[in-house]
Structures are given as structure tokens and as C-alpha cells.
Design an enzyme around this catalytic site. Sequence first.
Site, mmCIF file in Angstrom:
data_model
loop_
_atom_site.group_PDB
_atom_site.id
_atom_site.type_symbol
_atom_site.label_atom_id
_atom_site.label_comp_id
_atom_site.label_asym_id
_atom_site.label_seq_id
_atom_site.Cartn_x
_atom_site.Cartn_y
_atom_site.Cartn_z
ATOM 1 N N GLU A 185 0.819 -1.227 0.000
ATOM 2 C CA GLU A 185 0.000 0.000 0.000
ATOM 3 C C GLU A 185 0.841 1.261 0.000
ATOM 4 O O GLU A 185 0.553 2.221 -0.726
ATOM 5 C CB GLU A 185 -0.949 0.008 1.212
ATOM 6 C CG GLU A 185 -2.132 -0.950 1.093
ATOM 7 C CD GLU A 185 -1.793 -2.397 1.432
ATOM 8 O OE1 GLU A 185 -0.633 -2.667 1.827
ATOM 9 O OE2 GLU A 185 -2.681 -3.263 1.302
ATOM 10 N N HIS A 231 -11.506 -4.611 9.296
ATOM 11 C CA HIS A 231 -12.066 -4.370 7.957
ATOM 12 C C HIS A 231 -13.308 -3.479 7.983
ATOM 13 O O HIS A 231 -14.025 -3.418 6.993
ATOM 14 C CB HIS A 231 -12.504 -5.688 7.304
ATOM 15 C CG HIS A 231 -11.395 -6.535 6.754
ATOM 16 N ND1 HIS A 231 -10.535 -7.247 7.544
ATOM 17 C CD2 HIS A 231 -11.024 -6.794 5.476
ATOM 18 C CE1 HIS A 231 -9.688 -7.918 6.777
ATOM 19 N NE2 HIS A 231 -9.952 -7.667 5.517
HETATM 20 C C1 LIG Z 1 -2.733 -4.682 4.227
HETATM 21 C C2 LIG Z 1 -3.787 -5.472 3.545
HETATM 22 N N1 LIG Z 1 -3.997 -5.253 2.234
HETATM 23 C C3 LIG Z 1 -4.945 -5.956 1.584
HETATM 24 C C4 LIG Z 1 -5.697 -6.885 2.230
HETATM 25 C C5 LIG Z 1 -6.778 -7.666 1.483
HETATM 26 N N2 LIG Z 1 -6.343 -9.058 1.344
HETATM 27 C C6 LIG Z 1 -6.691 -9.965 2.248
HETATM 28 S S1 LIG Z 1 -5.988 -11.428 1.982
HETATM 29 C C7 LIG Z 1 -5.206 -10.872 0.601
HETATM 30 C C8 LIG Z 1 -4.316 -11.789 -0.151
HETATM 31 C C9 LIG Z 1 -3.158 -12.218 0.677
HETATM 32 O O1 LIG Z 1 -2.448 -13.203 0.036
HETATM 33 P P1 LIG Z 1 -1.389 -14.080 0.755
HETATM 34 O O2 LIG Z 1 -0.575 -13.270 1.696
HETATM 35 O O3 LIG Z 1 -0.649 -14.816 -0.289
HETATM 36 O O4 LIG Z 1 -2.226 -15.087 1.656
HETATM 37 P P2 LIG Z 1 -3.305 -16.159 1.178
HETATM 38 O O5 LIG Z 1 -4.614 -15.461 1.206
HETATM 39 O O6 LIG Z 1 -2.915 -16.650 -0.149
HETATM 40 O O7 LIG Z 1 -3.255 -17.219 2.223
HETATM 41 C C10 LIG Z 1 -5.528 -9.546 0.368
HETATM 42 C C11 LIG Z 1 -5.081 -8.784 -0.768
HETATM 43 C C12 LIG Z 1 -5.470 -7.049 3.608
HETATM 44 N N3 LIG Z 1 -6.195 -7.897 4.343
HETATM 45 N N4 LIG Z 1 -4.500 -6.343 4.234
#
Ligand SMILES: Cc1ncc(C[n+]2csc(CCOP(=O)(O)OP(=O)(O)O)c2C)c(N)n1
Lengths: 343, 324
Positions: free
Chosen positions: B60, B129
Site C-alpha cells: 500500500e 475491515h
Molecule cells: C494490508 C492489507 N492489504 C490488503 C488486504 C486484502 N487481502 C486480504 S488477503 C489478501 C491476499 C493475501 O495473500 P497471501 O498473503 O498470499 O495469503 P493467502 O490469502 O494466499 O493465504 C488480500 C489482498 C489485507 N487484508 N491487508
Amino acid sequence: MTEAPAESVAGIRARGTEEPAPEAMRHLLEQMLRIRRFEERCVELYSSTAIRGFLHLAIGEEACAVGVLEALTPDDAVVATYREHGHALARGMTMRSVMAELEGKAEGCSRGRGGSMHLFDAATRFYGGNAIVGGGLPLAVGLALADHMQGRHRVTACIFGDGAVAEGEFHESMNLAALWGLPVLFCCENNFYGMGTALAYAESETDLALKAAGYHMPSWHVDGMDVLAVARTAREAAEAVRQGGGPHFLELRTYRFRAHSMYDPDRYREKSEIAEWKHRDPIGRLADHLRDIGELDDAALEALEGAVAAEVDDAVAYADAGTLEPVGDLLRFVTSEPGGGER
Amino acid sequence: MTSTTYREAMRQALREALTRDERVFLMGEDVGRYGGCFAVSLGLLEEFGPERIRDTPLSESAFVGAGIGAALAGMRPIVEIMTVNFSLLALDQIVNNAATLLYMSGGQFNVPLVIRMTTGAGRQLAAQHSHSLEGWYTHIPGIRVLAPATLEDARGMLWPALLDPDPVLVFEHGTLYNMEGDLADGAGEVDIESAAVRRPGEDVTLVTYGGTLRVAMGAAEELSASGVEAEVIDLRSLRPLDTATFVSSVARTHRAVVVAEGWRSGSLSAEVSARITEEAFYDLDAPVARVCSAEVPMPYAKHLEDAAVPQVAEVVAAVHRLGA
Ligand SMILES: Cc1ncc(C[n+]2csc(CCOP(=O)(O)OP(=O)(O)O)c2C)c(N)n1
Ligand SMILES: [Mg+2]
């Protein structure tokens, strides 16, 4: 059982390949099954609206949670993400308390205030359930700092996804932990997607263990679909951390069989890719291996499934019968209560 | 008239901006291949290509900062942050760079950047959230803060925001995306300066914005049944505030209730209340009242979340307490 040997990136010798006793392997199988069947039930409960909000399942990734959590002792700490049902169960939190939490009941591990993304449990030192991607890493560094300063030989396991590797908090935490030699076991569950963004669209260097090694941290690639490989590597890494070897990093290569969350129409993955990974299902793989060596038969598997199904049924019944936290308690715990107990 | 949704109206606004000005591009997490975390940008990648619909890593601070840099160098970026809680990872870039560069440089470097993000509770997404932190941003000189609460505003605020030479933050309440309604065929650009009277009335003024507009409107309906006519003011622009519109309303109704989802302490609702006190004190027949969220991190359980956020009944009760 075939497995890619865990490679050493930063000068740690290759993992041994000796196999655990059959009993221990059956235990790993049982743990994975508990998580799988629990989450399958979550899908149904989401459809029936007993569970709401964001629900992230780790179906396909169970070997990571089970393998890593098996390597910890009760004194160790865990910091996880919003995709943490499996970690909570593998940590020893009861299925009842987790299911009640998902249903928003006062009997839940976070009194129904956290839901699926925010499971907490002081008794097992489970520090969440953090839903800010990367947000758990600095916390883990701090938990480890406290142990380091107090001379306690405890490990903090910090679990996060590949997506977190792009966040500043990842880099700041990795550096700090390595710089100060803190007892953190960083466990990156690389399922190759952060929501709908494939790793190759998110990282200039997609070899995450290599990246971690840049912080002067022993780092491994591990086949995250092979619970034996995960358990073995995690045990060795956790021991090294516990002995004062500073932070270690595991890149657990895995895959989620389902969408990112219940909101996700999964438009960004090829069906064939999903199907291919399903062939590597960690549960089927270990079950097949146990059969091959004559340590599991249909009757035993059926008994195991029966016991797990009963536990899930019991957890759902418990959650369904749970109560709602009184609205009058809404303001409780915004700040500590007098005599509320310090940690 | 065309029947549409808030989400589609927003998408149409993005499409218009991308079509009208080549310098416009959209950048953020999952805006492309995933189709947008709330499906706002669904299909735009196919339409405009990956150069202009840019999926970013989870970074971000970096991509908001990159938006600022690109704006400095002549582009017109629209940066999407999934949820206001995540914007905190970019707070440094927004507050220390976007909001200050023009002033700090003695007027040399303006930042024509638009940042969109979701805000608010109501979907059982719990404490990381669901918060309504837009009020924090209204504290910051140098940025404009908008809160589209209607289809017209979802459709029409983006283009004027892009024409603003300075940074604009747009807050979209998460419960609004599925809101359906009719939009005039020629709907487009709206003014982004003034508050709007969404419902005229003589007995009390309800000042609100974003997700709580529906709550205030619901309360006005109920009050009307008991003979109390509430005037509902939608702030629309949270910074700068169109003080004149709500102050002149209060001068007529002599009573005011501020309805906002943010917490009461140190809030935008406090600012509105203070301005009414400063500018319409002698017109008031009763103290200014506020209906805000309970001062708790948002709980997951539905009954607790409902108890935490402003409800119609609370607004009605607040109005009655003022003697209206
Ligand atoms: C700082 C932040 N940015 C965006 C999000 C929205 N978000 C939640 S999970 C996710 C994907 C995360 O991917 P990863 O770290 O690979 O974990 P996975 O879900 O694949 O287990 C996103 C973009 C968030 N929760 N926190
Ligand atoms: Mg991932």
C-alpha cells in the site's frame, strides 16, 4: 514416499529423510483430516448463514499448518493470518471453541467478537488471527524479543502468505529479527496467489526463500503438500531457533484448492492448474503412503473418518447451542478491567 | 432512466475517466485479473489493458506513493485501496507527501491524484475491515475528501475529482455497492463542493453522509409518520465542509442531530457539531445531538455489530429527546 528434498538456500545442510514412526504419521493424517472436515462443514454453514463475514479456507494447505504446529512445544507462540482455522486446530485449540467463534457465539475462542479471521487463545499462546496482510510479522518479532530479553528458550512461529512478502512490514520485520538474532520461525505459506494476483505479478523475485536468505537468515524451500517434509524441516528449524540460532525462514510451497474467500468467483486460475494440484492432496498422499507400507487399511481410515466426523458434529452442536454475548457487554475489553490480569 | 447499481455507476465513472483522458490509469490490489475486490473494476482490464488497469502487489505504501509520484509527473492516477483500514499502511504517503508537497514546495508541485477506498461496517467483517476512518482524513489540510452516498454521486464525483489539481480521497461505504436504483441516461459529472438536501423538513435537521444516509432517511420516514418532518442533509464533501448548507438548515429547524458511523470522540461529527454551535448557536432550541458508532473496535457477531453502529431507532429517539 516421493518428496522433493528440502533445499538449503543459506548454508544449512539438507534435511534428513528418516521417516517418523507409523503412529506419528497416523497422527499427522488425523490432524489434517480434522482440519479438512472442519472446513468442509464451514462451507455448509456459510451457505446456511450460520457463519458470515469473510471466510478463508485452507483446504489443500493442511500439511503446512499441521507440519509446522507439530514442531512447536506448548510454551511456544503462534501468530497467524485470517486463514488460520487449521493452525488453531493443530495448535490444540478445541474444535468447539473455534466453531463457536465462527458462529459468533460467546463460547467462541474470541467471544464471538473476532469471527473466522480473528481466532485468539491465550492458553495455547495463539496470538491471532491477523487480517492485515503482513500485520502479524512485527508482532511476532516483539514476542520473540521479549523471550530473547528474558532468556527464555521459546520459539515464535509466524505464519503468513506469499502476498505478505510484498509488504514493507515483512521486510522491516525480517531485518529486525535477523539483526537482533531473535527466535522467530517465519513460515511463508506460498500458495502462489495473493487473492487473485499470481506470485509472478506480485514479486520481482518469486523465489521467496532466496529473498529471505538476503536477510542472512537460514531459509528453506519445503514441499508444502508433503506433511512429512514440512514436519521434519519445521522441527529442525524450530530447534535451531530455540537453541539461539536466530530467525529461520520456511517457504512452504502449497496451494489452496478453493477460492480465496467465499466472495471470490475464482476467475483468475485455470481449472487445469487447480486439478493438477489436487493430485498432490497432502491428505491423500500421506494416506497412500501409509497404505503402501501396510500401516493403514480401509477399516482404519473409516474409523478415523468416523471419529473426525463425530468431533465436527459435536463442535457444530456446541456452537449451535451457544449463546450470544449480552449486548450489555459491548463496551467490555476496549480497555483492561480492574484486576483484569496482566500477562 | 436506466436501472443500475452503485457498483456499476462507479464502474461507469471509471470507464468514462479512462476514456476521456489518456493520462488516467487505475492501480491497486486485484483491480485487474480478480476484477476488483468488490467487483467495481470488473471487465476494465479487458477493456483498457494491463498498462492502465494495474494490479499491484500488497504494497500500500509503495503504490500510493507511486501514485503521488506519477501525479507529480503529469499522470492522473486513480489509486484503489481495498479498505480504509489498509490505507493506514499508506498513511505516511498520504499525509506526509500527498497533502504537503504543494505547500512545502511553495506552490510548485501539486498532486492531482484520486484515491478510492471502501469504508464502514455492516458486513460482519470485524475489527480490521470495518472502521469508518474517513474522519481522520478530514483533519488533514491539503486533501479533499468525498463520500458518494447515492447512485448519482457514485457516477458523477470521479471526473470532477480528477479535474481537481490536488489530492482527493473518495470513500465508498461497503454496504452501498449493491444498492440499486434508476440513473438518468445522461447522468455524469456532479458538483463536489456542496452538501445536498436529500429530504426537506422544518422540524429537525439530520446531518449525515455515506453509509448512514440511509439510516437518516429511514429515521425521517418514521418521524414523518408521527408528524415530525426532518430535513436530511447529505454532506457529500467531508473536506472542505459545506457549512453554509447545514447551518442554514439548522437556522430554520432549530434542532440538529448528526448521524455518522465514525466514533464520536475526536470525530467529523464533532466538527459538524462545533460548526453548528459556532455559527447557529442562537438559532438552536436544543443542544446538538449525535448518533455515532459505539466506541469499540467493530465486533464480528451480528447482534453486537448492529448494536455498535447507528440504527434508525436511535436516530428517532435522539430527535424525540430534542423535543421535536
Ligand atoms: C494490508 C492489507 N492489504 C490488503 C488486504 C486484502 N487481502 C486480504 S488477503 C489478501 C491476499 C493475501 O495473500 P497471501 O498473503 O498470499 O495469503 P493467502 O490469502 O494466499 O493465504 C488480500 C489482498 C489485507 N487484508 N491487508
Ligand atoms: Mg497466497
